[in-house]
Design a protein around this motif. Sequence first.
Motif, PDB file in Angstrom:
ATOM      1  N   VAL A  92      -6.253   6.001  -4.993  1.00  0.00           N
ATOM      2  CA  VAL A  92      -6.504   5.322  -3.732  1.00  0.00           C
ATOM      3  C   VAL A  92      -6.869   3.865  -4.009  1.00  0.00           C
ATOM      4  O   VAL A  92      -7.788   3.589  -4.786  1.00  0.00           O
ATOM      5  N   VAL A  93      -6.139   2.953  -3.412  1.00  0.00           N
ATOM      6  CA  VAL A  93      -6.430   1.523  -3.590  1.00  0.00           C
ATOM      7  C   VAL A  93      -7.029   0.991  -2.304  1.00  0.00           C
ATOM      8  O   VAL A  93      -6.727   1.483  -1.206  1.00  0.00           O
ATOM      9  N   GLU A  94      -7.896   0.002  -2.454  1.00  0.00           N
ATOM     10  CA  GLU A  94      -8.631  -0.494  -1.290  1.00  0.00           C
ATOM     11  C   GLU A  94      -8.128  -1.837  -0.791  1.00  0.00           C
ATOM     12  O   GLU A  94      -8.438  -2.238   0.324  1.00  0.00           O
ATOM     13  N   ASP A  95      -7.371  -2.572  -1.627  1.00  0.00           N
ATOM     14  CA  ASP A  95      -6.887  -3.872  -1.176  1.00  0.00           C
ATOM     15  C   ASP A  95      -5.558  -4.199  -1.854  1.00  0.00           C
ATOM     16  O   ASP A  95      -5.057  -3.435  -2.691  1.00  0.00           O
ATOM     17  N   LEU A 120       0.833  -1.214   0.000  1.00  0.00           N
ATOM     18  CA  LEU A 120       0.000   0.000   0.000  1.00  0.00           C
ATOM     19  C   LEU A 120       0.864   1.259   0.000  1.00  0.00           C
ATOM     20  O   LEU A 120       0.562   2.242  -0.679  1.00  0.00           O
ATOM     21  N   GLU A 149      -5.611  -4.561  -5.809  1.00  0.00           N
ATOM     22  CA  GLU A 149      -5.597  -3.271  -6.493  1.00  0.00           C
ATOM     23  C   GLU A 149      -4.223  -2.610  -6.397  1.00  0.00           C
ATOM     24  O   GLU A 149      -3.753  -1.978  -7.350  1.00  0.00           O
TER      25      GLU A 149
END
Length: 304
Positions: A37-40, A25, A43
């Motif tokens: 913006v990445v959520e996991d 992240l 991604e």
Amino acid sequence: MSPLSGPERSGCLKILNLMSKVDLLSLSDTITNKMIVVEDVTEAKETILSFTKNGEELLKRKKVHRDIIFKYLAKEGVVMPPNSEKHQLVKRTLELWSSAEVVVEEHVPGATDDIKQRLVPNTDMEMADVKADIGCDTFMLGQQFCSWFFQLLNSQNPSLGQQAQDWGPQHFWPDAKLRLVARAGSDQLEEFLGAELVSCRFLALTKEEHLHFSPNLEPHGLKVLSSAHGLVLVAVAGTIHRDNTCLGVFEQIFGLIRSPLDNNTWKIKFVNMKIRGQDALAGAQTTAPALTYNASELQTLCTL
């Protein structure tokens, strides 16, 4: 879309798979300047791949630690001295990718079709997928088999942090034999008969003793012979590690025969294994060891 080549993208993905969620992240934020913006984790990996210009750029990132690159090369069967510096590991990784001698990793959402290419089997492939007719490129068969076998065996080592793959007696003939000679001052001989016992002894080497095997899949470390009766002999040399310590070298000879009752799967009929500890090497070079068996010795085994 990322300008990474197929081998670069595949190798970078494998390296990302070895990184922690926190580092992934953080790396995604760094590469995109926090504009995406990445959520996991999935991604994050795809974003990193998409915004990376080339393999060297990713390898030199601070979050891609030296130990991660070392572990990646070991899993690819590339032997490097445990005290190698990061720039040396980066150089060797780039050489590996430019030669395209890389196991292509699993697909991630948005990945290109290059990711689907399979140059050699990965750890979760059935042995039935390692196929080559006698008379075709048997050396490639040997490379494919060794890549499959040692990745599968090494995955049982809990210290490597991998998911254990489907190890078991199903990969051996019921009457399989293992002859193990360990040399550390004096020779110690162990012999095992039967798929269950042979499978369990190999499992103990990695799961309990935490050994990691790095085969040398170059021509001087790998030889393959085939007989007119369907036996394929694969002889390979390599180094043995525990964590970042090289403990010695090994030589292994596999006898492979297809099983017509199991989708023509290659199964292991016998294994002759020699292990030499550092004490028995007397200062000999342990990087990328060569086979000591000559052609006539291997040919004799083909006629057994």
